[in-house]
Scaffold this motif. Structure first.
Motif, short mmCIF file in Angstrom:
data_model
loop_
_atom_site.label_atom_id
_atom_site.label_comp_id
_atom_site.label_asym_id
_atom_site.label_seq_id
_atom_site.Cartn_x
_atom_site.Cartn_y
_atom_site.Cartn_z
N GLY A 92 0.81 -1.21 0.00
CA GLY A 92 0.00 0.00 0.00
C GLY A 92 0.84 1.26 0.00
N THR A 93 1.85 1.29 0.86
CA THR A 93 2.73 2.47 0.93
C THR A 93 3.46 2.68 -0.38
N LEU A 94 3.98 1.60 -0.96
CA LEU A 94 4.74 1.73 -2.20
C LEU A 94 3.87 2.18 -3.36
N ALA A 95 2.67 1.61 -3.47
CA ALA A 95 1.77 2.01 -4.56
C ALA A 95 1.39 3.49 -4.44
N LEU A 166 -8.87 -2.63 0.13
CA LEU A 166 -9.18 -3.70 -0.81
C LEU A 166 -8.15 -4.83 -0.80
N ILE A 167 -7.01 -4.61 -0.15
CA ILE A 167 -6.03 -5.70 0.00
C ILE A 167 -5.96 -6.15 1.46
N GLY A 168 -7.00 -5.82 2.23
CA GLY A 168 -7.12 -6.32 3.59
C GLY A 168 -6.41 -5.54 4.66
N LEU A 169 -5.92 -4.35 4.33
CA LEU A 169 -5.24 -3.53 5.34
C LEU A 169 -6.30 -2.81 6.16
N ALA A 170 -6.18 -2.91 7.49
CA ALA A 170 -7.24 -2.40 8.37
C ALA A 170 -7.14 -0.90 8.59
N ASP A 171 -7.31 -0.15 7.52
CA ASP A 171 -7.28 1.31 7.63
C ASP A 171 -8.67 1.81 8.01
N LEU A 172 -8.85 3.12 7.92
CA LEU A 172 -10.13 3.72 8.32
C LEU A 172 -11.29 3.21 7.48
N ALA A 173 -11.12 3.15 6.17
CA ALA A 173 -12.19 2.68 5.29
C ALA A 173 -12.53 1.22 5.56
N PHE A 174 -11.51 0.40 5.82
CA PHE A 174 -11.71 -1.02 6.10
C PHE A 174 -12.52 -1.20 7.39
N ARG A 175 -12.12 -0.48 8.44
CA ARG A 175 -12.83 -0.58 9.71
C ARG A 175 -14.28 -0.11 9.58
N ALA A 176 -14.48 0.95 8.82
CA ALA A 176 -15.83 1.47 8.64
C ALA A 176 -16.71 0.44 7.93
N GLU A 177 -16.17 -0.21 6.94
CA GLU A 177 -16.95 -1.20 6.20
C GLU A 177 -17.26 -2.42 7.07
N GLN A 178 -16.30 -2.81 7.91
CA GLN A 178 -16.55 -3.91 8.84
C GLN A 178 -17.73 -3.59 9.77
N ILE A 179 -17.69 -2.39 10.34
CA ILE A 179 -18.76 -1.99 11.27
C ILE A 179 -20.10 -1.88 10.54
N ARG A 180 -20.07 -1.33 9.36
CA ARG A 180 -21.32 -1.18 8.59
C ARG A 180 -21.93 -2.54 8.27
N ASN A 181 -21.09 -3.48 7.88
CA ASN A 181 -21.60 -4.82 7.56
C ASN A 181 -22.22 -5.49 8.79
N TYR A 182 -21.67 -5.17 9.94
CA TYR A 182 -22.16 -5.79 11.18
C TYR A 182 -23.43 -5.11 11.70
N THR A 183 -23.48 -3.79 11.61
CA THR A 183 -24.59 -3.04 12.21
C THR A 183 -25.65 -2.60 11.20
N GLN A 184 -25.25 -2.51 9.91
CA GLN A 184 -26.13 -1.99 8.87
C GLN A 184 -26.51 -0.52 9.11
N ASP A 185 -25.71 0.17 9.92
CA ASP A 185 -25.97 1.59 10.22
C ASP A 185 -25.14 2.46 9.27
N SER A 186 -25.53 2.45 8.02
CA SER A 186 -24.74 3.12 6.99
C SER A 186 -24.66 4.62 7.21
N THR A 187 -25.76 5.24 7.60
CA THR A 187 -25.79 6.70 7.73
C THR A 187 -24.78 7.19 8.76
N THR A 188 -24.82 6.60 9.95
CA THR A 188 -23.91 7.04 11.00
C THR A 188 -22.46 6.74 10.64
N ILE A 189 -22.19 5.53 10.14
CA ILE A 189 -20.82 5.13 9.83
C ILE A 189 -20.22 6.01 8.76
#
Length: 223
Positions: A92-95, A166-189
């Motif tokens: 990720g850093t190199l790209a 998209l390559i599995g690095l747990a950055d901010l977007a990754f964490r947000a998508e994990q929480i959204r998939n679990y809670t379905q609270d798209s607006t707040t997330i």
């Protein structure tokens, strides 16, 4: 669940995003100077290498570059008998750095070419070598001119870090998508995500403005 419950995982992801942004921006600045100055070289092979780097990484998608480094490079390594697997944070850093470096190289080239011809004439009168002229005359005067564009690139780089999820690095977007998939609270997330990226972008913009003022005073003091 409330936004307070979401803040812990999101802040952990934000810290990964901050680190990626810092590392890739610094490395990208190194690439920008190397290949921006290289494009102005009188050596045909240095100039050709620099042009190829700039055109390839400006002319292709950052997402494709990221996938190539993470997925395709290891397969290429297998063909030649080398282990070329990169950890997600390295890929990720190199790209990100290669991409921002290619755009930054054109900023460096343009700023150096904008240095008044009289400066080069004065360096020649002082019997400076081409290398001395570049690094002691042209680059120091060009740096303040680069800073506004570098500031824009740094903010863009922050936003581009979302692709590393998209390559599995747990950055901010990754964490947000994990929480959204679990809670379905798209607006707040996604609202929290928007404001967190916006806040980080404001910090970067402020830091770059401070750096811009510093380099401007440094150039004025040097003159």
């Amino acid at each position: 669940m409330t936004w307070i419950d979401y803040s812990g995982p999101l802040l952990a992801g934000a810290w990964v995003t901050v680190q990626l942004t810092i590392y890739s921006t610094i490395l990208g600045a190194v690439f920008a100077f190397l290949f921006g100055v290289g494009r102005l070289s009188t050596s045909w092979w240095i100039k050709s290498t620099s042009i190829c780097f700039i055109e390839i990484f400006r002319g292709t998608s950052l997402l494709v570059q990221l996938f190539w480094l993470y997925f395709a490079l290891p397969m290429l390594g297998q063909l030649i008998g080398l282990d070329l697997r990169l950890p997600p944070v390295v890929a990720g850093t190199l790209a990100l750095a290669l991409n921002i470096g290619a755009y930054g190289a054109e900023v460096v080239r343009g700023a150096i070419q904008a240095v008044p011809p009289t400066q080069y004439e004065a360096a020649k009168a002082l019997d400076f070598s081409p290398r001395q002229t570049m690094w002691r005359i042209a680059v120091p005067q060009a740096i303040p001119e680069m800073m506004p564009s570098f500031g824009n690139l740094a903010v863009q780089n922050l936003k581009d870090t979302a692709l590393v999820s998209l390559i599995g690095l747990a950055d901010l977007a990754f964490r947000a998508e994990q929480i959204r998939n679990y809670t379905q609270d798209s607006t707040t997330i996604y609202t929290m995500l928007l404001f967190m990226y916006f806040g980080m972008a404001l910090v970067i913009s402020g830091l770059m403005r401070v750096l811009e003022r510093y380099t401007t005073r440094w150039r004025a003091g040097g003159q």
